[in-house]
Every structure is written in C-alpha cells, then in structure tokens.
Design an enzyme around this catalytic site. Structure first.
Site, PDB file in Angstrom:
ATOM      1  CG  ASN A   1      -2.568  11.761   3.233  1.00 12.04           C
ATOM      2  OD1 ASN A   1      -2.017  10.938   2.518  1.00 12.04           O
ATOM      3  ND2 ASN A   1      -2.186  11.977   4.486  1.00 12.04           N
ATOM      4  CE  LYS A   2      -5.153   5.779   4.598  1.00  7.74           C
ATOM      5  NZ  LYS A   2      -5.968   4.910   3.739  1.00  7.74           N
TER       6      LYS A   2
ATOM      7  NE  ARG B 266      -6.231   0.923  -1.423  1.00  2.68           N
ATOM      8  CZ  ARG B 266      -5.525   1.443  -0.422  1.00  2.68           C
ATOM      9  NH1 ARG B 266      -4.214   1.263  -0.376  1.00  2.68           N
ATOM     10  NH2 ARG B 266      -6.121   2.153   0.525  1.00  2.68           N
TER      11      ARG B 266
ATOM     12  CG  ASP C 268      -3.316   8.347  -0.879  1.00  7.02           C
ATOM     13  OD1 ASP C 268      -3.268   8.901   0.237  1.00  7.02           O
ATOM     14  OD2 ASP C 268      -2.951   7.178  -1.080  1.00  7.02           O
TER      15      ASP C 268
ATOM     16  CD  GLN D 167      -2.959   2.783   6.943  1.00  8.96           C
ATOM     17  OE1 GLN D 167      -3.564   3.032   7.988  1.00  8.96           O
ATOM     18  NE2 GLN D 167      -3.570   2.783   5.765  1.00  8.96           N
TER      19      GLN D 167
ATOM     20  NE  ARG E  79       0.334   1.549   3.352  1.00  5.59           N
ATOM     21  CZ  ARG E  79       1.296   2.425   3.596  1.00  5.59           C
ATOM     22  NH1 ARG E  79       2.534   2.030   3.680  1.00  5.59           N
ATOM     23  NH2 ARG E  79       1.025   3.706   3.724  1.00  5.59           N
ATOM     24  N   GLY E  80       0.240   2.366  -0.128  1.00  2.00           N
ATOM     25  CA  GLY E  80       1.005   3.616  -0.258  1.00  2.00           C
ATOM     26  C   GLY E  80       0.936   4.062  -1.703  1.00  2.00           C
ATOM     27  CB  ALA E  81      -0.100   7.221  -3.281  1.00  3.80           C
TER      28      ALA E  81
END
Ligand SMILES: CSC[C@H]1O[C@H](OP(=O)(O)O)[C@H](O)[C@@H]1O
Length: 362
Positions: A252-253, A89, A242, A201, A54-56
């Site tokens: 973002n998150k 995603r 993201d 995370q 995960r992670g853009a």
C-alpha cells in the site's frame, strides 16, 4: 459518490459521443473539479502515469477503457496496447488483472468485433468494481457497529492512510466504503486523515471525498498517527491496498507499514480492505517480490497548492541541490494485519483463509 449532491462514478463513457472516456483530473483536486475527456490509449496511459487517475482498482478499470479506445481505432493492436498500458504503473496488481481480463475477452474473437466487445468488457469490469466495493462496505460496517456499541453516545474514531475511497475505485471505495455506510446509517464516525506525503492523497483527495459526503474528519500529519493511537484517539485503522499476496502481505501507499507498527504497539485493530482484483496469488513474500514504484524526486522536493488569491502554484520545499528519493509504496507483513475486508466477507490475513475465501484462485 456524491459531488454537490450529484452521484458520479470516477470513470465513465462520455454520454455525449458514446465512446470517449471521462475521468476526474485528480491532480487538480481539491481545488478544481475538472472532468477530462480521453480519446485514445495514449491519453489513458498518460492519465495513469501522471496520476490524473489513480487508485489500484480505478487504474485497472481506466486501462480497460484504454484498450477499448484502441480497439475502436485499430483492433490489430490488441497485444501491443495491452503491453503498453500494463507498464504504466508497476505495483497495483489490479492493472494487470484488468488487462488480462481484456486480453482473454478479445484475443480469440474476430478483429471486427473487438471494439464492441472491449467496451462491453470494460463496462463489466467497472460494474464489477462498483458492486465489489459496495459489498466491501457492507462487510466492513460491522467492525464500526461493534465499536459504536461499546461506546454509546461517543464517536467512533478511525484512521486511514492515502485515498482508498471513491476516487480510488469506480465507486464507493474500499477502506472508505464501510465509513460511508456507517455515516449514512447514523453512526457517529470521525476519521483521522493522514495527509499522505508526498502526493497528499489524504489531504487532497480523502478529505475532499469525506467533506463532500459530510463525514466528520480531521487531516493530520503522517507522523501524528502513532501519537493519536498512544492516546486512545484511534479505535480502528482501515486502509486500502494495491496488492495482497497469497500469504496476506499488503502493499500500500508508503507509510502504511509504519501505521501498522504503531497500531500493533497500541493494540489498535488494523484492517485492510480489498476487492478480489487486488489479490496476487503468484506472490508469497511481499517485501521481497512486490515491485515498489519509484516516482520522481520532484514529488518530494516540490509542493503544489492554492495561493491566498486562488492561484494553483508549485513551490520547492527542499533545500536547493538536495536529492530526494520517492518510493511510492511499502509492504506490511501479514503478521501486522488484523484482517482483510473483502467483497465475500472478513478473514484473517493468512494463506489458509485467503485460499478458503477464494478457492478458484488458490
Ligand atoms: C482502493 S486502493 C487505493 C490505493 O492506491 C493508492 O495508490 P496511488 O494513489 O498511488 O494510486 C494507495 O496506495 C491506495 O491505498
């Protein structure tokens, strides 16, 4: 980044066979360092959907290798596999950026040449991300140096949300890259790490990374950040993203927007670190136009952790029968963003500054 003194990238071709793809299973961190071997595009798609990776920027690079795995099996499936991976995603634009790059590199060459070209393009995407993130580190470092100069002999206190470190990119990270470089340069830094419910995370990944690199940090509940800022405990907020719109709105998150509001209310600089692959110039109004991923309720109702005797268990932490909603991202309007740290330099979060920094995208 380093784990037990060994430098690793978060995605790589398996050196043993030269074609399968190795990723860290981030759903097992921080309890186990498990490297998964992905052998086809469906395994890559599962790894992205399940957030094993995960992670853009990292999901973009990993999807690129998913295309390469598919081309090795059947070069005729290019359009189909790209469409499938692009849907894994919805929020991080890096996924579509990377797949678009793979399509551009492969669609006009003979099928028999696509596998080799796909591995070369995926490697170029991974190398570009690593170099880009290192440059983000260099461009963000002065922000920390300037604060250190104003408070000699004292530590620089930063706050970050979610994980925008090495584990979210191919190497270095975005928000954490300047922090690693400051630490390595001997600047006394300390990081308040938002746990980042519901997937944790921060508590699981950012804390793991910073600890492995020896960076002083303290994990805090997501709701503690405003209090810390009110009491002068935060000199600087740096987060990843993201997707950034052409006007500087930042996806973002979930929870990032609330940190930006607290930072603005307390006069704390709020910077967002991003590579070029996170810019979406097609979008103007982030709140209205950026698709926000809705993930499963179980991520909110359940919690996974390690028992006292070392077992990894999942328990329910929400009243039986209570439903849960799980929007995975939010959008911080550009007006709350102090500035953007990019591989090309630091700019205000404005349409004019973004267009000037990236004229080829404008
Ligand atoms: C380097 S940006 C990473 C960015 O991606 C994360 O989302 P997720 O863990 O769901 O993939 C989070 O929003 C980070 O800020």
């Amino acid at each position: 980044m380093r784990i037990d003194g060994t430098w690793h990238r978060s995605v790589r071709v398996d050196e043993a066979d030269g074609w399968s793809v190795r990723i860290l299973d981030q759903t097992r961190l921080p309890w186990e360092v498990t490297w998964l071997r992905l052998a086809d595009e469906d395994q890559v798609a599962h790894a992205i959907r399940s957030m094993q990776t995960r992670g853009a920027p990292l999901i973009g690079a990993t999807a690129a290798y998913g295309v390469a795995l598919a081309m090795r099996r059947d070069p005729a499936v290019l359009e189909t596999v790209c469409a499938m991976l692009a849907e894994t995603r919805p929020t991080a634009i890096n996924l579509r950026w990377a797949i678009g790059r793979m399509l551009a590199a492969l669609r006009n060459i003979p099928p028999g040449q696509r596998a080799a070209a796909a591995y070369a393009e995926a490697a170029a995407i991974a190398d570009d991300d690593a170099a880009t993130c290192e440059a983000i580190g260099r461009n963000g470092l002065p922000l920390i140096e300037e604060i250190a100069a104003r408070k000699p002999g004292q530590r620089v206190n930063l706050l970050t949300h979610c994980n925008a470190g090495w584990l979210a990119t191919v190497d270095w990270g975005t928000a954490l890259a300047p922090i690693y470089m400051a630490h390595d340069a001997g600047i006394p830094v300390h990081v308040w790490v938002d746990e980042t419910r519901p997937r944790n995370q921060g508590a699981a990944l950012t804390a793991f990374e910073l600890g492995a690199h020896g960076v002083p940090h303290t994990v805090v509940a997501d709701n503690a950040g405003g209090h810390l800022m009110q009491h002068g405990e935060v000199d600087l907020v740096i987060v990843g993203t993201d997707r950034v719109t052409r006007t500087g709105d930042v996806a973002n998150k979930i929870g990032t927007y609330l940190k930006a509001l607290a930072a603005r209310d307390n006069g704390v600089p709020f910077w967002v670190a991003l590579p070029h692959s996170t810019l979406d110039m097609r979008v103007r109004d982030g709140v209205r136009e950026i698709p926000i991923e809705e993930r499963g309720a179980a991520e909110v109702t359940d919690l996974t952790g390690r028992t006292a005797d070392g077992r990894i268990e999942t328990i329910r932490v929400v009243a039986a029968g209570s439903p849960a909603a799980n929007p995975a991202f939010d959008v911080t309007p550009a007006r709350l963003v102090t500035g953007l740290i990019t591989e090309r330099g630091r700019i205000p979060a404005t349409e004019a500054a973004i267009a000037a920094m990236y004229p080829e995208k404008a």
